[in-house]
Design an enzyme around this catalytic site. Structure first.
Site, PDB file in Angstrom:
ATOM      1  N   SER A 121       0.196  -2.965   8.497  1.00  0.00           N
ATOM      2  CA  SER A 121      -0.963  -2.346   7.858  1.00  0.00           C
ATOM      3  C   SER A 121      -2.171  -2.494   8.767  1.00  0.00           C
ATOM      4  O   SER A 121      -2.373  -3.538   9.390  1.00  0.00           O
ATOM      5  CB  SER A 121      -1.249  -2.987   6.494  1.00  0.00           C
ATOM      6  OG  SER A 121      -2.441  -2.460   5.934  1.00  0.00           O
ATOM      7  N   CYS A 129      -3.767  14.636 -21.617  1.00  0.00           N
ATOM      8  CA  CYS A 129      -3.518  13.744 -22.755  1.00  0.00           C
ATOM      9  C   CYS A 129      -2.979  12.385 -22.343  1.00  0.00           C
ATOM     10  O   CYS A 129      -2.727  11.542 -23.205  1.00  0.00           O
ATOM     11  CB  CYS A 129      -2.541  14.396 -23.729  1.00  0.00           C
ATOM     12  SG  CYS A 129      -0.854  14.561 -23.092  1.00  0.00           S
ATOM     13  N   CYS A 165       1.247  18.982 -24.125  1.00  0.00           N
ATOM     14  CA  CYS A 165       0.083  19.872 -24.132  1.00  0.00           C
ATOM     15  C   CYS A 165       0.493  21.342 -24.097  1.00  0.00           C
ATOM     16  O   CYS A 165      -0.206  22.200 -24.644  1.00  0.00           O
ATOM     17  CB  CYS A 165      -0.827  19.559 -22.950  1.00  0.00           C
ATOM     18  SG  CYS A 165      -1.556  17.909 -23.000  1.00  0.00           S
ATOM     19  N   GLN A 176       0.817  -1.208   0.000  1.00  0.00           N
ATOM     20  CA  GLN A 176       0.000   0.000   0.000  1.00  0.00           C
ATOM     21  C   GLN A 176       0.851   1.258   0.000  1.00  0.00           C
ATOM     22  O   GLN A 176       0.307   2.362  -0.016  1.00  0.00           O
ATOM     23  CB  GLN A 176      -0.916   0.008   1.227  1.00  0.00           C
ATOM     24  CG  GLN A 176      -1.923  -1.125   1.244  1.00  0.00           C
ATOM     25  CD  GLN A 176      -2.709  -1.176   2.532  1.00  0.00           C
ATOM     26  OE1 GLN A 176      -2.239  -1.666   3.548  1.00  0.00           O
ATOM     27  NE2 GLN A 176      -3.919  -0.649   2.511  1.00  0.00           N
ATOM     28  N   ASN A 177       2.160   1.109   0.041  1.00  0.00           N
ATOM     29  CA  ASN A 177       3.060   2.256   0.118  1.00  0.00           C
ATOM     30  C   ASN A 177       3.361   2.804  -1.274  1.00  0.00           C
ATOM     31  O   ASN A 177       3.288   2.083  -2.271  1.00  0.00           O
ATOM     32  CB  ASN A 177       4.367   1.863   0.817  1.00  0.00           C
ATOM     33  CG  ASN A 177       4.119   1.331   2.215  1.00  0.00           C
ATOM     34  OD1 ASN A 177       3.167   1.729   2.876  1.00  0.00           O
ATOM     35  ND2 ASN A 177       4.970   0.431   2.671  1.00  0.00           N
ATOM     36  N   ILE A 178       3.725   4.080  -1.300  1.00  0.00           N
ATOM     37  CA  ILE A 178       4.065   4.737  -2.564  1.00  0.00           C
ATOM     38  C   ILE A 178       5.527   5.161  -2.590  1.00  0.00           C
ATOM     39  O   ILE A 178       5.934   5.951  -3.434  1.00  0.00           O
ATOM     40  CB  ILE A 178       3.171   5.968  -2.791  1.00  0.00           C
ATOM     41  CG1 ILE A 178       3.338   6.978  -1.657  1.00  0.00           C
ATOM     42  CG2 ILE A 178       1.713   5.555  -2.931  1.00  0.00           C
ATOM     43  CD1 ILE A 178       2.591   8.278  -1.870  1.00  0.00           C
ATOM     44  N   ASP A 179       6.329   4.630  -1.640  1.00  0.00           N
ATOM     45  CA  ASP A 179       7.720   5.065  -1.517  1.00  0.00           C
ATOM     46  C   ASP A 179       8.665   4.312  -2.436  1.00  0.00           C
ATOM     47  O   ASP A 179       9.858   4.627  -2.476  1.00  0.00           O
ATOM     48  CB  ASP A 179       8.191   4.909  -0.065  1.00  0.00           C
ATOM     49  CG  ASP A 179       7.854   3.544   0.511  1.00  0.00           C
ATOM     50  OD1 ASP A 179       7.853   2.561  -0.261  1.00  0.00           O
ATOM     51  OD2 ASP A 179       7.578   3.455   1.717  1.00  0.00           O
ATOM     52  N   CYS A 213       2.757  19.620 -18.758  1.00  0.00           N
ATOM     53  CA  CYS A 213       2.934  18.571 -19.756  1.00  0.00           C
ATOM     54  C   CYS A 213       3.720  19.125 -20.944  1.00  0.00           C
ATOM     55  O   CYS A 213       3.339  20.151 -21.526  1.00  0.00           O
ATOM     56  CB  CYS A 213       1.579  18.046 -20.215  1.00  0.00           C
ATOM     57  SG  CYS A 213       1.669  16.810 -21.533  1.00  0.00           S
ATOM     58  N   HIS A 262      -1.472   1.182  -4.504  1.00  0.00           N
ATOM     59  CA  HIS A 262      -1.824   2.599  -4.519  1.00  0.00           C
ATOM     60  C   HIS A 262      -0.913   3.410  -5.424  1.00  0.00           C
ATOM     61  O   HIS A 262      -0.794   4.624  -5.259  1.00  0.00           O
ATOM     62  CB  HIS A 262      -1.791   3.158  -3.099  1.00  0.00           C
ATOM     63  CG  HIS A 262      -2.836   2.558  -2.214  1.00  0.00           C
ATOM     64  ND1 HIS A 262      -2.795   2.667  -0.833  1.00  0.00           N
ATOM     65  CD2 HIS A 262      -3.949   1.837  -2.507  1.00  0.00           C
ATOM     66  CE1 HIS A 262      -3.847   2.039  -0.322  1.00  0.00           C
ATOM     67  NE2 HIS A 262      -4.551   1.531  -1.316  1.00  0.00           N
TER      68      HIS A 262
END
EC number: 2.3.1.286
Length: 823
Positions: free
Chosen positions: A428, A342, A366, A313-316, A363, A331
């Site tokens: 967790s 885009c 864009c 579940q970590n984004i590290d 972006c 996640h």
């Protein structure tokens, strides 16, 4: 919802009344995401299929044919890797008796019921052992029959025009009373669909109980699923979000208009104002931290061919740093980024310079003519922010609130859940769906191990290893290294803990301190009480009553305060105490303003000191959601006149009450004997250093009862021993003349009042806020004018010339003591 588990009552519904019978239990049906109000589509193709199916089974009753058509009109969005499928169309009826006559309705119904009973008996006899297995594995929502017929029943309720609130009230009466009145029906239908598809809680395996069983399972298992949360990265130095100086607290200071600190990760708010996210993104950006022993343990499982999958579940991205290949980032992560317009993708290195410079990256496709990204610290208008996002900015591919999980999660989990032979949950709380459903999605016969600081009461694990995850993993590696030196290389500490059945006795110094403070409060109460009578007693009563209200509130979610100094079992930390004092100050301000207004009406004007201050409306909200301490006074550097309210605060007398102080209650980990870990008497829970569990009852129970009796009989709300509440409350101000606090919404205020009314076994006479609230409703009815029926106020010390007149009035208004005793 998972903690406050309420069994759904559908006993009055029979599955055969829904038009489709119970299917073969060996047939597989994938789970369905039921989005009522969002994915209701009319389809002629599905109608044709339903009619063709009805024609093929000519013996099908008329009610089933109608149900099939109704079911065919709805398409629902399923998992990303699957095609859309019809609800109720995936079950086929078994053929009935061919001698039935379609013209005799009553005979048909009787014969149908008899056939159903025979089929149920045949299923029970024919499928040996499967019934028990299905009952145990009913938590697997994709292979269980029960959620399917529940959803068909819900579909029927939807098409018959039922109100969703009535449906919720019929299956969960307790929950229905707390629904917001403005909630849209489509949201309620969607909630009902998810609720009925909620898997049942798994039962613990009787064969897996001890720490030795855990070691044996790790040795022999070959397809292990490891589910990790933030607990595995705590020792890596990654900053937290909810502490006093955490990201959320500093975010509220820098962005006072932010409605909720968690809006930093809300996709809808991000599309309006991405500055809060990019202001603090560099603090959680990967590349600055090293993996923990837990990450290295998972990598070793993969090296030895034992790891089926690591769901994190970590984004590290520390799993990638550790070299783990079989990982699913549920996640998302910072490893890639996508354009909000885009969907152009780039890797993390392309955003690194902008992230660390606190700029909003645009972006390159864009907005190719834009030379530099926008500084997240520069103030811009809402129109400029809206235009910036619409033109296309780069957003890291982490899952924000309001976004769906990656398709890879659903695809891989659909196969992993059926082949895994061991589940290990590390660090967790399992409160975020759908990852929280993983323990309930795998077969119930698969052992499940928990490694966490706290117990998870909404789930049942076979063995609970409670404590610091690094310490526990270190001990597991020591046990595994008997025949394999590879595990010994992972050990970060050479000390081996031994199992113990005993904890050290709790320290009694805290008890002596607690009783000493009670004795000191008793001895000093008389002198302090005399000084209180010589001051503005109206403010004193307001202060004490507010203290009582906050003390009885206990733990309230999203309220800005978590505990109190009046009745909480734990001693509040400095941050919690500061948050409580901040709320109490606002309550006293409101009460003192009302007091001043009442005194003006009565002609009791007196010299009072006023202080002008400014307060942020956005900070003073009931949706702090983790902000435990923040400065409420605006400084000139970020004061915005459009967001300020000028107030006149009445300074209460500088009388500082003696707060009730309790010694810190010891955790089970603090009572561990040196060099040991504790085995609980339930035979499957173990306490290691760092555990946050309290299994000792001899500390608080006796003291709490003695303290409650002492307060009820001898002390007032300040803890000052003296007359009872009845005497003190005769001249008290009615707190309900105004709301308890501008910080408290009505729902939270009602919750506090309920806790006060139900919090003690002996309700305080004439001081129950519930009684005052009732009296306030009556008093707030329109009256001709303010005459003598004014809420009694404790007045200032009367002058000598008015004492005699006051005594005469009191003698006329109050009955003699004899009459009071008779009443």
């Amino acid at each position: 919802m998972m903690e406050n588990y309420e069994e759904i009552r559908l006993g009055h519904i029979r599955s055969k009344d829904l038009g489709n019978q119970v299917p073969d239990t060996t047939q597989f049906y994938p789970p369905t995401k039921f989005d009522f109000g969002a994915e209701i589509l009319a389809s002629t193709s599905t109608e044709a299929e339903a009619e063709a199916e009805a024609t093929a089974t000519t013996t099908e009753p008329a009610t089933s044919e109608l149900a099939g058509k109704a079911n065919g009109e709805i398409k629902t969005k399923t998992l990303a890797a699957r095609e859309e499928q019809e609800i109720g169309a995936n079950l086929e009826h078994k053929t009935k008796n061919p001698t039935k006559s379609m013209g005799e309705d009553e005979d048909d119904e009787e014969e149908e019921e008899e056939d159903d009973e025979e089929e149920e008996e045949d299923d029970e006899e024919g499928i040996t052992g499967t019934s028990n297995e299905d009952e145990d594995s009913s938590s697997n929502c994709s292979s269980s029959v029960e959620p399917d017929w529940k959803l068909r029943w819900l579909q029927r309720e939807f098409y018959t025009g039922r109100v969703p609130r009535q449906v919720i009230a019929s299956i969960m009466p307790h929950f229905a009373t707390g629904l917001a009145g403005d909630t849209d029906d489509s949201v309620l239908w969607d909630y009902l669909a998810h609720l009925l598809n909620e898997p049942k809680r798994r039962n613990k395996l009787a064969s897996v109980n001890t720490f030795d069983d855990v070691i044996s399972l790790v040795k022999k298992s070959q397809k292990i699923i490891v589910l990790t949360g933030a607990g595995v990265s705590v020792s890596c130095g990654i900053p937290d979000f909810r502490s006093t100086n955490g990201i959320y607290a500093r975010l509220a200071h820098d962005f006072p208009d932010l409605p909720d600190p968690q809006a930093m990760f809300d996709i809808n708010y991000f599309k309006r104002d991405p500055r809060p996210f990019y202001k603090f993104a560099r603090e959680i950006y990967p590349g600055e931290f090293q993996p923990s022993p837990c990450h290295r343990f998972i990598k070793m499982l993969e090296t030895k061919g034992k790891l089926l999958r690591n769901y994190t579940q970590n984004i590290d991205t520390l799993e990638r740093v550790a070299g783990i290949q079989r990982v699913i980032e549920c996640h998302g992560s910072f490893s890639t980024a996508s354009c909000t317009k885009c969907r152009f993708k780039c890797n993390a290195d392309a955003l690194r310079a902008d992230i660390f410079a606190q700029r909003i990256p645009v972006c390159p496709q864009c907005q190719p003519n834009k030379e530099q990204s926008v500084d997240a610290s520069v103030a811009v208008t809402e129109e400029e922010l809206r235009q910036l996002v619409e033109n296309g900015i780069m957003k890291p591919d982490i899952v924000f609130f309001g976004e769906g999980l990656p398709d890879e999660y659903h695809t891989v989990m659909a196969t992993d859940k059926d082949v895994c032979d061991l589940l290990i949950v590390i660090g967790s709380s399992l409160k975020v769906r759908p990852v929280a459903h993983i323990p309930s999605s795998i077969p119930a016969t698969v052992p499940q191990i928990l490694i966490n600081r706290e117990q998870l009461h909404h789930l049942k694990f076979d063995v609970e290893l409670l404590g610091d995850s690094d310490v526990i993993i270190n001990q597991i590696c020591h046990r595994l290294s008997d025949n394999d030196d590879c595990w010994r290389q992972l050990c970060c500490d050479e000390s081996v803990l031994t199992e113990s059945k005993e904890l050290m006795p709790p320290e009694h110094s805290n008890h002596h301190l607690h009783h000493h403070l009670l004795h000191h409060r008793h001895c000093s109460s008389e002198s302090e009480r005399q000084s209180q009578l010589d001051t503005d007693t109206q403010s004193i009563k307001s202060n004490s009553s507010a203290d009582y209200i906050l003390g009885s509130a206990g733990t309230c979610s999203d309220s800005g305060f978590e505990s109190s100094t009046f009745s909480c079992g734990k001693r509040s930390t400095a941050a919690e105490a500061a948050a409580i004092e901040r709320i109490k100050t606002d309550i006293l301000v409101e009460l003192n303003e009302t007091t001043a207004l009442s005194c003006d009406r009565l002609g009791l004007e007196g010299p009072q000191t006023t202080v002008e201050s400014y307060r942020h409306l956005s900070i003073d909200s009931s949706k702090d959601s983790g902000i435990e301490q923040c400065d409420n006074e605006a400084t000139p550097s970020y004061v915005r006149p459009s967001n300020l309210v000028q107030e006149t605060k009445t300074v209460a007398p500088s009388l500082t009450p003696i707060p009730q102080q309790r010694g810190k209650r010891q955790t089970a980990a603090e009572r561990l004997q040196p060099g040991t870990f504790y085995s609980h008497t339930n035979n499957y829970s173990y306490v290691f250093p760092g555990a946050q569990v309290f299994w000792d009852n001899d500390y608080s129970d006796d003291d709490d009862e003695e303290e409650e009796r002492s307060h009820n009989r001898h002390s007032d709300l300040f803890g000052n021993v003296g007359h009872n509440y009845k005497d003190d409350d005769e001249d008290a101000c009615d707190l309900n003349a105004v709301p308890l606090s501008p910080l408290l919404p009505p729902s939270l205020e009602a919750h506090i009042v309920t806790d006060i009314v139900n919090g003690s076994n002996e309700p305080l006479p004439n001081s129950s806020p519930g009684q005052k609230r009732t009296a306030c409703i009556i008093e707030q009815q329109p009256t001709p004018a303010i005459e003598t029926e004014i809420p009694p106020l404790k007045k200032r010390r009367p002058s000598e010339e008015n004492k005699q007149q006051t005594q005469i009035e009191r003698s006329e208004e109050s009955p003699p003591p004899g009459q009071l005793a008779a009443v």
